[in-house]
Design an enzyme around this catalytic site. Structure first.
Site, short mmCIF file in Angstrom:
data_model
loop_
_atom_site.label_atom_id
_atom_site.label_comp_id
_atom_site.label_asym_id
_atom_site.label_seq_id
_atom_site.Cartn_x
_atom_site.Cartn_y
_atom_site.Cartn_z
N GLU A 137 -10.16 18.47 -15.17
CA GLU A 137 -11.29 19.08 -14.44
C GLU A 137 -12.54 19.16 -15.31
O GLU A 137 -13.64 18.85 -14.87
CB GLU A 137 -10.90 20.49 -13.95
N GLU A 198 -11.94 9.51 -10.83
CA GLU A 198 -10.61 10.07 -11.11
C GLU A 198 -10.02 9.46 -12.37
O GLU A 198 -9.49 10.15 -13.23
CB GLU A 198 -9.68 9.80 -9.92
ZN ZN Z 1 -10.00 14.80 -10.26
#
Ligand code: ZN
Length: 265
Positions: A137, A198
């Site tokens: 994160e 990501e």
């Molecule tokens: Zn993520």
């Protein structure tokens, strides 16, 4: 595709483009919103969020979240200092909170405000698993993925308006947008992080957790647990355009030797 490029260039001209480079991966990205503005919007959204949610009363778990966050924060600061990028952390007001919420979720905003939901703790299983989550994160925040998502939305859906113009004209819309680009809440499933973001967050996250003294190899079983838990139906931040489980595992393995160089037991 061309339309998109034209929209981007026009937006860039209107707003004064700012091309930034993502730490570690070196990918260049177009950020149309200043860091200071992105941080201010994030701080406001975060304050609002914290007013509407309860922090966990589990003192031990809360301490673990704060400790893990602070260790990763120090790793990030160290990495940025070593690479002459400390200016990118300007204005950061780090904070790590555990909130009482059964969702399997966590997020970090520009400026370092980081929230972990109690629902993800059983998947994290222990502090190293939590470091995988928080490293991932915080990596999104450091790589300015929220700004990138915000810039794309402004260019594509709001006719290249500046964020301040949008916030002035439609404050609710601007607020929603900021929550959505960070994967806060559910049901606004349109604007999740993309696959490139990501995979970038995975790679940076591995390095940050390793520098913080957590074994990055634990990321592999963590993402397996996450996959088993979600059964194809992933939770908010981890949903949508996420790489398939197989792609993610292959990526993690590819980046593991690099991360292990940073890991000091
Ligand atoms: Zn993520």
């Amino acid at each position: 595709m061309y339309k998109k490029i034209i929209a981007f260039s026009m937006a860039a001209m209107l707003m004064g483009s700012s091309c930034t480079t993502v730490p570690i991966t070196g990918r260049s990205q177009l950020n149309l919103v200043s860091d200071a503005q992105m941080q201010q919007m994030s701080y406001d959204a975060y304050d609002q969020f914290m007013k509407e949610h309860k922090v966990s009363r589990d003192a031990q778990a809360t301490a673990m979240v704060k400790r893990t966050g602070q260790r990763i924060q120090r790793a990030v600061e160290q990495y940025m200092a070593q690479n002459n990028m400390s200016d990118q952390l300007q204005g950061y007001q780090w904070e790590f909170n555990l909130i009482e919420d059964p969702q399997v979720n966590a997020w970090a905003m520009a400026g370092g405000k980081t929230v972990v939901y109690t629902g993800i703790l059983p998947v994290a299983k222990n502090e190293t698993g939590l470091a995988v989550v928080m490293g991932h994160e915080i990596a999104h925040a450091i790589a300015k993925h929220g700004n990138e998502r915000m810039s794309q939305q402004l260019a594509q859906q709001f006719g290249g308006q500046t964020l301040s113009a949008l916030a002035g004209a439609q404050p609710g819309v601007a607020q929603n947008l900021i929550m959505t680009v960070y994967g806060v809440g559910s049901g606004l499933g349109l604007l999740k992080y993309g696959r490139t973001q990501e995979s970038e967050a995975d790679r940076l996250g591995l390095i940050f957790m390793a520098m913080a003294g957590y074994n990055p190899q634990e990321a592999i079983p963590f993402w397996e647990r996450m996959e088993a838990k979600s059964g194809g139906q992933a939770p908010p931040e981890f949903l949508s355009t996420h790489p398939s489980a197989g792609t993610r595992q292959a990526d993690l393995k590819k980046h593991m030797p690099e991360a292990m160089q940073y890991y000091k037991k």
